[in-house]
Write an enzyme that holds these catalytic residues in place. Structure first.
Site, PDB file in Angstrom:
ATOM      1  N   LYS A  85       0.818  -1.214   0.000  1.00 20.77           N
ATOM      2  CA  LYS A  85       0.000   0.000   0.000  1.00 20.77           C
ATOM      3  C   LYS A  85       0.854   1.267   0.000  1.00 20.77           C
ATOM      4  O   LYS A  85       0.354   2.347  -0.314  1.00 20.77           O
ATOM      5  CB  LYS A  85      -0.960   0.017   1.194  1.00 20.77           C
ATOM      6  CG  LYS A  85      -0.333   0.155   2.558  1.00 20.77           C
ATOM      7  CD  LYS A  85      -1.401   0.055   3.639  1.00 20.77           C
ATOM      8  CE  LYS A  85      -0.805   0.191   5.033  1.00 20.77           C
ATOM      9  NZ  LYS A  85      -0.279   1.518   5.315  1.00 20.77           N
ATOM     10  N   ASP A  86       2.142   1.144   0.338  1.00 22.40           N
ATOM     11  CA  ASP A  86       3.035   2.303   0.313  1.00 22.40           C
ATOM     12  C   ASP A  86       3.630   2.553  -1.069  1.00 22.40           C
ATOM     13  O   ASP A  86       4.275   3.584  -1.284  1.00 22.40           O
ATOM     14  CB  ASP A  86       4.194   2.106   1.298  1.00 22.40           C
ATOM     15  CG  ASP A  86       3.741   2.108   2.751  1.00 22.40           C
ATOM     16  OD1 ASP A  86       2.687   2.708   3.034  1.00 22.40           O
ATOM     17  OD2 ASP A  86       4.435   1.498   3.586  1.00 22.40           O
ATOM     18  N   ARG A 133      -8.419   8.516   3.823  1.00 23.92           N
ATOM     19  CA  ARG A 133      -9.384   7.465   3.472  1.00 23.92           C
ATOM     20  C   ARG A 133     -10.140   6.996   4.709  1.00 23.92           C
ATOM     21  O   ARG A 133     -11.366   6.859   4.689  1.00 23.92           O
ATOM     22  CB  ARG A 133      -8.647   6.287   2.828  1.00 23.92           C
ATOM     23  CG  ARG A 133      -9.518   5.046   2.595  1.00 23.92           C
ATOM     24  CD  ARG A 133      -8.661   3.827   2.272  1.00 23.92           C
ATOM     25  NE  ARG A 133      -7.716   3.502   3.327  1.00 23.92           N
ATOM     26  CZ  ARG A 133      -8.018   2.811   4.427  1.00 23.92           C
ATOM     27  NH1 ARG A 133      -9.251   2.362   4.595  1.00 23.92           N
ATOM     28  NH2 ARG A 133      -7.109   2.551   5.332  1.00 23.92           N
ATOM     29  N   ARG A 134      -9.402   6.752   5.788  1.00 24.80           N
ATOM     30  CA  ARG A 134     -10.050   6.298   7.015  1.00 24.80           C
ATOM     31  C   ARG A 134     -10.941   7.378   7.605  1.00 24.80           C
ATOM     32  O   ARG A 134     -12.083   7.108   7.995  1.00 24.80           O
ATOM     33  CB  ARG A 134      -8.985   5.878   8.035  1.00 24.80           C
ATOM     34  CG  ARG A 134      -8.280   4.575   7.685  1.00 24.80           C
ATOM     35  CD  ARG A 134      -7.123   4.293   8.622  1.00 24.80           C
ATOM     36  NE  ARG A 134      -6.487   3.007   8.310  1.00 24.80           N
ATOM     37  CZ  ARG A 134      -5.204   2.756   8.502  1.00 24.80           C
ATOM     38  NH1 ARG A 134      -4.404   3.689   9.000  1.00 24.80           N
ATOM     39  NH2 ARG A 134      -4.706   1.563   8.208  1.00 24.80           N
ATOM     40  N   ARG A 151       0.745  10.400  13.642  1.00 24.23           N
ATOM     41  CA  ARG A 151       1.795   9.715  12.894  1.00 24.23           C
ATOM     42  C   ARG A 151       2.670   8.916  13.850  1.00 24.23           C
ATOM     43  O   ARG A 151       2.567   9.029  15.054  1.00 24.23           O
ATOM     44  CB  ARG A 151       2.677  10.738  12.156  1.00 24.23           C
ATOM     45  CG  ARG A 151       2.039  11.427  10.953  1.00 24.23           C
ATOM     46  CD  ARG A 151       1.922  10.550   9.731  1.00 24.23           C
ATOM     47  NE  ARG A 151       3.152   9.849   9.390  1.00 24.23           N
ATOM     48  CZ  ARG A 151       4.168  10.389   8.719  1.00 24.23           C
ATOM     49  NH1 ARG A 151       4.095  11.634   8.314  1.00 24.23           N
ATOM     50  NH2 ARG A 151       5.241   9.671   8.424  1.00 24.23           N
ATOM     51  N   ARG A 157       1.818   4.929  18.109  1.00 30.90           N
ATOM     52  CA  ARG A 157       0.431   5.383  17.952  1.00 30.90           C
ATOM     53  C   ARG A 157      -0.471   4.772  19.021  1.00 30.90           C
ATOM     54  O   ARG A 157      -1.366   5.448  19.545  1.00 30.90           O
ATOM     55  CB  ARG A 157      -0.077   5.040  16.553  1.00 30.90           C
ATOM     56  CG  ARG A 157       0.390   6.036  15.491  1.00 30.90           C
ATOM     57  CD  ARG A 157      -0.172   5.730  14.125  1.00 30.90           C
ATOM     58  NE  ARG A 157       0.646   4.745  13.416  1.00 30.90           N
ATOM     59  CZ  ARG A 157       0.329   4.231  12.238  1.00 30.90           C
ATOM     60  NH1 ARG A 157      -0.810   4.580  11.649  1.00 30.90           N
ATOM     61  NH2 ARG A 157       1.132   3.364  11.656  1.00 30.90           N
ATOM     62  N   CYS A 244      -1.788   9.184  -1.347  1.00 36.03           N
ATOM     63  CA  CYS A 244      -2.167   9.381   0.053  1.00 36.03           C
ATOM     64  C   CYS A 244      -3.028  10.627   0.264  1.00 36.03           C
ATOM     65  O   CYS A 244      -3.716  10.737   1.267  1.00 36.03           O
ATOM     66  CB  CYS A 244      -0.911   9.477   0.923  1.00 36.03           C
ATOM     67  SG  CYS A 244       0.004   7.931   1.051  1.00 36.03           S
TER      68      CYS A 244
END
Length: 315
Positions: A85-86, A133-134, A151, A157, A244
């Site tokens: 996904k990166d 997105r989230r 971040r 986190r 992103c």
């Protein structure tokens, strides 16, 4: 015996998943009589250095892979383990994805104080995420939530639940599974509520396209179904020219009737939304060709007005 140099970011998660890939490769090389040994090389990326702003504000494309890909091109390493996904849509000339190992749980999950599930979080609960997105999809489901950017690596986190007073943080379930931290998960977020990021839960093993030894080795651990699903999702991302800074999600699953070797069908759901969650465009489709499916869903999203959302956010 060839020494295979494997590049990776230096976070705990990156090192863990790279170690898991090396273990798979070692098993494959032993099984097939391929003589090689593996050497790890840690590489710091720009995304690892910029922690004081959201990914969407620094572009996102290639933030976690550029330096690693340069090391591949320079011959400093022979392969690199990425969270797929990166990886940006555009491929670097001279490089190839040699393997997509079996994908793990692609869903998002919540880690909350007290183990409270998403539906039972109190009104106005503070939810931490660095993903547009989230935040878009969570606000569409629970407009009362206070979604704030956060971040850092997954451990830092999670600690911010206590140190900064968050009620919940949203993470990729795959990372917690790979670290063996499943017990920390308070709730899995259904794709009906929050469609995962493109290729979330999948790894991409990158190498030089002119290295037949490495390509052959990586082919031993490739998972065909995961490769097909990821290819469909990434094709949609490429068609939309996403990254992103755009709230885009896609989730493809394989349906196979009959036994091994029978025909497979891909089913995919995709979303493009506004950051505030007030507008969510969703499409669903199925097909046998991942490229055609990704293009078709992207085009239907564009017909709904996704191009206007994308243009506004890029502006």
């Amino acid at each position: 015996m060839r020494t295979v140099k494997v590049g990776t970011r230096q976070s705990a998660l990156a090192l863990t998943q790279t170690g898991q890939v090396i273990e798979q490769l070692q098993q494959a090389s032993d099984k097939y009589g391929i003589e090689c040994r593996f050497e790890l090389k840690k590489i710091v990326t720009r995304g690892d250095q910029i922690l004081d702003v959201t990914l969407s504000k620094v572009g996102g494309k290639g933030l976690f892979v550029k330096e690693i890909e340069q090391a591949l091109l320079d011959g400093e390493i022979d392969m690199a383990v990425h969270s797929m996904k990166d990886m940006p849509w555009e491929r670097q000339p001279g490089l190839a994805i040699g393997a997509t190992p079996k994908r793990v749980d692609p869903r998002d999950c919540l880690v909350t104080r007290g183990g409270i599930p998403l539906a039972e979080l109190p009104q106005g609960a503070r939810v931490g995420t660095s993903s547009l997105r989230r935040s878009s999809q969570l606000l569409a489901y629970r407009p009362d939530l206070s979604v704030e950017w956060i971040r850092g690596n997954i451990d830092s986190r999670i600690r911010k639940l206590e140190t900064e007073g968050f009620d919940a943080v949203v993470l990729a379930a795959a990372g917690l599974h790979r670290m063996g931290w499943e017990e920390r998960i308070s709730d899995y977020v259904s794709p009906d509520i929050c469609i995962p990021a493109v290729a979330q839960g999948a790894l991409g093993i990158e190498c030089r396209s002119d290295d037949p030894f490495i390509l052959d080795l990586l082919g031993r651990i490739n998972d065909g179904h995961s490769e097909l699903a990821v290819k469909a999702e990434r094709q949609l991302l490429g068609r939309l020219n996403g990254g992103c800074q755009i709230p885009i999600g896609a989730y493809a699953v394989i349906r196979q009737e009959g036994g091994s070797g029978s025909a497979v069908t891909l089913e995919m759901t995709a979303v493009v939304g506004s950051p505030d969650g007030r507008l969510l465009l969703k499409e669903w489709g199925q097909g046998t060709d991942p490229i055609a499916l990704g293009n078709a869903l992207a085009d239907r999203l564009l017909e709904q007005g996704a191009d206007r959302i994308i243009a506004e956010l890029r502006g």
